[in-house]
Design an enzyme around this catalytic site. Structure first.
Site, PDB file in Angstrom:
ATOM      1  N   GLN A 102      36.692  99.601 -83.789  1.00 38.70           N
ATOM      2  CA  GLN A 102      35.575  99.711 -84.745  1.00 38.70           C
ATOM      3  C   GLN A 102      35.470  98.356 -85.428  1.00 38.70           C
ATOM      4  OE1 GLN A 102      33.111 101.761 -85.782  1.00 38.70           O
ATOM      5  NE2 GLN A 102      32.625 100.236 -87.333  1.00 38.70           N
ATOM      6  N   GLN A 143      32.581  96.932 -87.240  1.00 34.32           N
ATOM      7  CA  GLN A 143      31.855  96.805 -88.504  1.00 34.32           C
ATOM      8  C   GLN A 143      32.735  97.257 -89.663  1.00 34.32           C
ATOM      9  OE1 GLN A 143      28.277  99.159 -88.850  1.00 34.32           O
ATOM     10  NE2 GLN A 143      27.271  97.716 -90.204  1.00 34.32           N
ATOM     11  N   PRO A 164      36.355 107.262 -87.374  1.00 34.22           N
ATOM     12  CA  PRO A 164      36.134 107.371 -88.818  1.00 34.22           C
ATOM     13  C   PRO A 164      34.674 107.523 -89.245  1.00 34.22           C
ATOM     14  CG  PRO A 164      36.633 105.104 -88.220  1.00 34.22           C
ATOM     15  CD  PRO A 164      36.814 105.914 -86.979  1.00 34.22           C
ATOM     16  N   GLY A 198      30.450 108.898 -88.268  1.00 36.43           N
ATOM     17  CA  GLY A 198      29.658 109.820 -87.460  1.00 36.43           C
ATOM     18  C   GLY A 198      29.256 109.117 -86.179  1.00 36.43           C
ATOM     19  N   GLY A 199      28.715 107.930 -86.358  1.00 37.50           N
ATOM     20  CA  GLY A 199      28.316 107.154 -85.198  1.00 37.50           C
ATOM     21  C   GLY A 199      28.371 105.672 -85.505  1.00 37.50           C
ATOM     22  N   MET A 200      28.480 104.881 -84.458  1.00 35.89           N
ATOM     23  CA  MET A 200      28.453 103.423 -84.610  1.00 35.89           C
ATOM     24  C   MET A 200      27.578 102.870 -83.496  1.00 35.89           C
ATOM     25  SD  MET A 200      29.379 100.721 -86.208  1.00 35.89           S
ATOM     26  CE  MET A 200      28.633  99.174 -85.687  1.00 35.89           C
ATOM     27  N   HIS A 245      19.573 108.127 -85.337  1.00 38.49           N
ATOM     28  CA  HIS A 245      19.955 107.047 -86.250  1.00 38.49           C
ATOM     29  C   HIS A 245      20.568 105.874 -85.479  1.00 38.49           C
ATOM     30  CE1 HIS A 245      21.521 105.383 -90.121  1.00 38.49           C
ATOM     31  NE2 HIS A 245      22.467 104.910 -89.323  1.00 38.49           N
ATOM     32  N   GLU A 246      21.564 106.178 -84.671  1.00 39.45           N
ATOM     33  CA  GLU A 246      22.240 105.078 -83.950  1.00 39.45           C
ATOM     34  C   GLU A 246      21.285 104.413 -82.956  1.00 39.45           C
ATOM     35  OE1 GLU A 246      24.724 104.337 -85.512  1.00 39.45           O
ATOM     36  OE2 GLU A 246      25.205 106.254 -86.441  1.00 39.45           O
ATOM     37  N   HIS A 290      19.090 101.915 -84.640  1.00 35.09           N
ATOM     38  CA  HIS A 290      19.759 100.630 -84.879  1.00 35.09           C
ATOM     39  C   HIS A 290      19.518  99.638 -83.729  1.00 35.09           C
ATOM     40  CE1 HIS A 290      22.014 100.811 -88.598  1.00 35.09           C
ATOM     41  NE2 HIS A 290      22.655 101.922 -88.276  1.00 35.09           N
ATOM     42  N   GLU A 293      20.697  99.506 -92.735  1.00 39.84           N
ATOM     43  CA  GLU A 293      20.782 100.967 -92.854  1.00 39.84           C
ATOM     44  C   GLU A 293      19.526 101.621 -93.434  1.00 39.84           C
ATOM     45  OE1 GLU A 293      22.918 102.567 -91.277  1.00 39.84           O
ATOM     46  OE2 GLU A 293      24.431 101.042 -90.865  1.00 39.84           O
ATOM     47  N   ASP A 317      33.138  97.156 -97.225  1.00 36.57           N
ATOM     48  CA  ASP A 317      33.109  98.613 -97.179  1.00 36.57           C
ATOM     49  C   ASP A 317      32.608  99.222 -98.491  1.00 36.57           C
ATOM     50  OD1 ASP A 317      33.864  99.560 -94.738  1.00 36.57           O
ATOM     51  OD2 ASP A 317      35.485 100.788 -95.588  1.00 36.57           O
ATOM     52  N   TYR A 375      21.509 103.182 -97.531  1.00 40.62           N
ATOM     53  CA  TYR A 375      20.874 104.128 -96.609  1.00 40.62           C
ATOM     54  C   TYR A 375      19.625 104.759 -97.220  1.00 40.62           C
ATOM     55  CZ  TYR A 375      25.081 104.045 -93.679  1.00 40.62           C
ATOM     56  OH  TYR A 375      26.103 103.656 -92.860  1.00 40.62           O
TER      57      TYR A 375
HETATM   58  N1  BES Z   1      26.657 101.380 -88.833  1.00 36.82           N
HETATM   59  C1  BES Z   1      26.961 102.625 -89.427  1.00 36.82           C
HETATM   60  C2  BES Z   1      28.432 102.858 -89.596  1.00 36.82           C
HETATM   61  C3  BES Z   1      29.150 101.794 -90.396  1.00 36.82           C
HETATM   62  C4  BES Z   1      28.569 101.231 -91.508  1.00 36.82           C
HETATM   63  C5  BES Z   1      30.403 101.384 -90.020  1.00 36.82           C
HETATM   64  C6  BES Z   1      29.258 100.237 -92.222  1.00 36.82           C
HETATM   65  C7  BES Z   1      31.083 100.422 -90.728  1.00 36.82           C
HETATM   66  C8  BES Z   1      30.508  99.848 -91.840  1.00 36.82           C
HETATM   67  C9  BES Z   1      26.344 103.798 -88.647  1.00 36.82           C
HETATM   68  O1  BES Z   1      25.095 103.499 -88.107  1.00 36.82           O
HETATM   69  C10 BES Z   1      26.110 104.914 -89.614  1.00 36.82           C
HETATM   70  O2  BES Z   1      25.374 104.717 -90.543  1.00 36.82           O
HETATM   71  N2  BES Z   1      26.732 106.056 -89.397  1.00 36.82           N
HETATM   72  C11 BES Z   1      26.585 107.218 -90.234  1.00 36.82           C
HETATM   73  C12 BES Z   1      25.641 108.218 -89.627  1.00 36.82           C
HETATM   74  C13 BES Z   1      24.245 108.167 -90.060  1.00 36.82           C
HETATM   75  C14 BES Z   1      23.461 109.331 -89.475  1.00 36.82           C
HETATM   76  C15 BES Z   1      23.991 108.048 -91.527  1.00 36.82           C
HETATM   77  C16 BES Z   1      27.929 107.916 -90.319  1.00 36.82           C
HETATM   78  O3  BES Z   1      28.846 107.490 -89.635  1.00 36.82           O
HETATM   79  O4  BES Z   1      28.052 108.877 -91.050  1.00 36.82           O
HETATM   80 ZN    ZN Z   2      23.612 103.281 -89.581  1.00 37.64          ZN
END
Ligand code: BES
Ligand code: ZN
Length: 602
Positions: A141, A143, A268, A270-272, A297-298, A301, A320, A377, A385
């Site tokens: 991971q 990001q 850790p 939902g999606g990356m 969502h992904e 991106h 986001e 973070d 978002y």
């Molecule tokens: N890019 C993000 C995950 C992320 C953000 C990882 C910042 C590390 C640092 C991913 O696109 C994301 O936003 N995932 C969300 C799901 C979304 C539907 C809001 C999640 O993992 O909950």
């Molecule tokens: Zn995202």
């Protein structure tokens, strides 16, 4: 004045608003442009070892600086000659700066290295932590700033590189990356990858496991452990359609294929949005496609984030906020406005909670952040978002959807494969949309001000109104809603139902609801997590603690963990929280343990 392509590429980094405080790289002097990565995965020692070779670009710089953290470097060569490098600074968040001396005509550098036990990006899983329990698994991971813990790199979202990779894995396992992938295992365990398009290093990603591939559509498919494949292909069956709808909205998909890999539950997030290959949690496999807005969502991106990338983590809302807006538009195109409105209302609730948690005057509620000296973070809140998405909805409501869509398509087209700072976006918005239409609006308040501006648009939903009425009737006179009504409720209506329960309801009410609807046993992770949080807050949890414990041990998705552990802590029961965490921690990725350590062990 004439400048060479090198000069103009390098000089863009000199702008003050592009200074990335989370990277040691000095891109206005020298940048990496292409990576050749060659690594072997040693599952016994739990290390990746090999080399990273870069093509570099500079105008006679005397050194190039890369970010590194917790890497064991054995040798560095420049144009095949070994050089004396130095490692400077040692910051707990940023790691260190790898200084490599250059000659005026240096073109290529190679770093020979190995990862260490402290590689925060990488999680090595034992067979028992996977779905099929037969083979170990690895995923990375990157990001926000973790790629530097497995690849020495200029780890800044404003810098882009293409890459090729060769990854050697043990027999029986398969490697996939955010690049071109094969769909079958090969006998020698060596997998080759190509990512032709230039991407920021946080999007380089690797997963290794016992994987199988299932096709969804012409350009879409799913990688998963064999026992999960069929369910996953069904769950994500609308991916091809989503991809087409996304293209109809904002222009061609420029990454060839769009596949998803379903990871073990310790993932850790939902999606990356790793390009060409989204990494996803198995907790969105609900059996009824009800949680697939995460895939939208992904996928979104692939435009906002991967084509046009936030220049620094202070501009995270550009990734986001745009993506949540775009995600909702895909869901609207797929399932209609009523469905999309429920999703955006849940998002608005998240925004209100976040502002309350952070404090209405907190600087962390600004869209444009200042994360200097902090872990990026910390900026990963619902402000980026949801305040971001609502800002775009506000603009849409003023200019009209047709105009706004045309603006966004052009924005992606004109800025593709580039990074964008908040100030650059403001200027772009003014020049291409607001000024030509003679419009002014409170963009400054949205971007640089706290809280939720007054003109924040809020959707309304008849469906949610009915949910609220059913809940209040139940609470006032104990009448359980008619089955005819609730049988047709979607996951989102159930979520709204659970979220609408007050914090201090009688725990008897929870018992009645649980007997009727079996929320505690829900196979839908979002419903279960929302229910457990409310149940803890209302003192209905000793009864169901074994189920909460099972959930916390088996799932590593931070978005679920934080509210549950926090609720236990706020209920004055930090001991229960700590006891469960002690058992669960070994299943979590470093991203989650860092947050839980801070919450529970301080
Ligand atoms: N890019 C993000 C995950 C992320 C953000 C990882 C910042 C590390 C640092 C991913 O696109 C994301 O936003 N995932 C969300 C799901 C979304 C539907 C809001 C999640 O993992 O909950
Ligand atoms: Zn995202």
């Amino acid at each position: 004045m004439c400048s060479t392509p090198e000069e103009s590429l390098l000089s863009q980094y000199a702008a003050a608003d592009r200074k990335d405080t989370h990277s040691y790289a000095e891109p206005s002097k020298a940048i990496c442009t292409h990576l050749d990565l060659s690594l072997e995965a040693d599952f016994e020692k739990k290390i990746l070892h090999g080399s990273a070779s870069y093509d570099i670009m500079h105008e006679g710089a005397d050194e190039i600086i890369l970010d590194v953290k917790a890497l064991g470097i054995s040798k560095v060569t420049v144009d095949d000659n070994e050089v004396e490098y130095s490692i400077k600074s040692n910051d707990p968040i940023k790691g260190s700066a790898l200084h490599i001396p250059l000659q005026s005509n240096s073109k290529k550098l190679t770093i020979y290295y190995s990862t260490t036990k402290s590689a925060e990006a990488v999680q090595w899983l034992e067979a028992i932590q996977t779905a099929d329990k037969k083979h170990p698994f690895l995923f990375t991971q990157g990001q926000a700033i973790l790629t530097r813990t497995w690849i020495p790199c200029q780890d800044s979202p404003g810098i882009r590189i293409s890459y090729n990779a060769e990854i050697k894995v043990p027999p029986a396992l398969m490697a996939v990356m955010s690049a071109s992938n094969t769909t079958t295992k090969n006998a020698n365990g060596v997998y080759s990858f190509e990512m032709k398009q230039a991407i920021p290093p946080y999007l380089i990603a690797l997963a290794i496991g016992d994987l199988a591939f299932g096709k969804v559509g012409a350009r879409t498919g799913v990688y998963a452990e064999p026992s999960l494949l069929k369910k996953s292909v069904y769950e994500f069956g609308e991916m091809e359609k989503m991809l087409e709808l996304a293209e109809d909205l904002y222009g061609p998909y420029l990454w060839d294929r769009y596949d998803v890999i379903v990871l073990p539950p310790s993932f850790p997030f939902g999606g990356m949005e790793n390009p060409r290959l989204t990494f996803a949690t198995p907790t969105i496999i609900a059996g009824d496609r009800s949680l697939t807005s995460l895939i939208a969502h992904e996928l979104a991106h692939s435009w906002s984030g991967n084509l046009v990338t936030n220049a620094t983590w202070d501009d995270f809302w550009l990734n986001e906020g745009f993506t949540v807006y775009f995600e909702n538009r895909i869901m609207e195109a797929l399932y209609g406005k009523e469905y999309a409105d429920m999703l955006s209302l849940l998002g608005h609730q998240d925004l209100e909670h976040e502002v309350k948690d952070l404090g209405a005057h907190s600087h962390d509620t600004h869209l444009k952040l200042n994360l200097n000296g902090r872990n990026p973070d910390d900026g990963m809140t619902d402000i980026a978002y949801e305040k971001g998405a609502h800002f775009l909805r506000m603009i849409e409501s003023k200019v009209g959807r047709t105009e706004f869509d045309a603006f966004l398509s052009t924005y992606f087209e004109e800025n593709k494969f580039k990074s964008m700072s908040t100030t650059e976006f403001e200027a772009y918005l003014a020049k291409n949309l607001l000024e030509p239409k003679g419009l002014t609006m409170n963009t400054q308040e949205w971007i640089y001000g706290p809280g939720i501006p007054k003109n924040c648009p809020v959707s309304s939903s008849n469906k949610f109104d009915i949910v609220e009425k059913s809940l209040s009737t139940f609470i006032e006179n104990g009448t359980i809603p008619e089955d005819d009504l609730t049988d047709n409720w979607t996951t989102h209506e159930w979520l709204h139902f659970i979220r609408s329960i007050d914090k201090d309801e009688d725990s008897k009410l929870f018992h009645v609801l649980d007997t009727k609807y079996s929320f505690t046993q829900s196979g839908n992770s979002e419903i279960a997590a929302a229910w457990y949080e409310k149940a803890i807050q209302n003192g209905y949890y000793t009864q169901i603690i074994k189920d909460i414990e099972r959930f916390l041990i088996s799932v590593g998705r931070r978005k679920f963990l934080t509210p549950l552990y926090r609720a236990l802590k706020e209920k004055g029961d930090i001991n229960t929280a700590r006891n469960i965490y002690a058992k669960a921690k070994q299943n979590y990725h470093s991203v989650s343990t860092q947050t839980m350590d801070a919450l529970l062990l301080d």
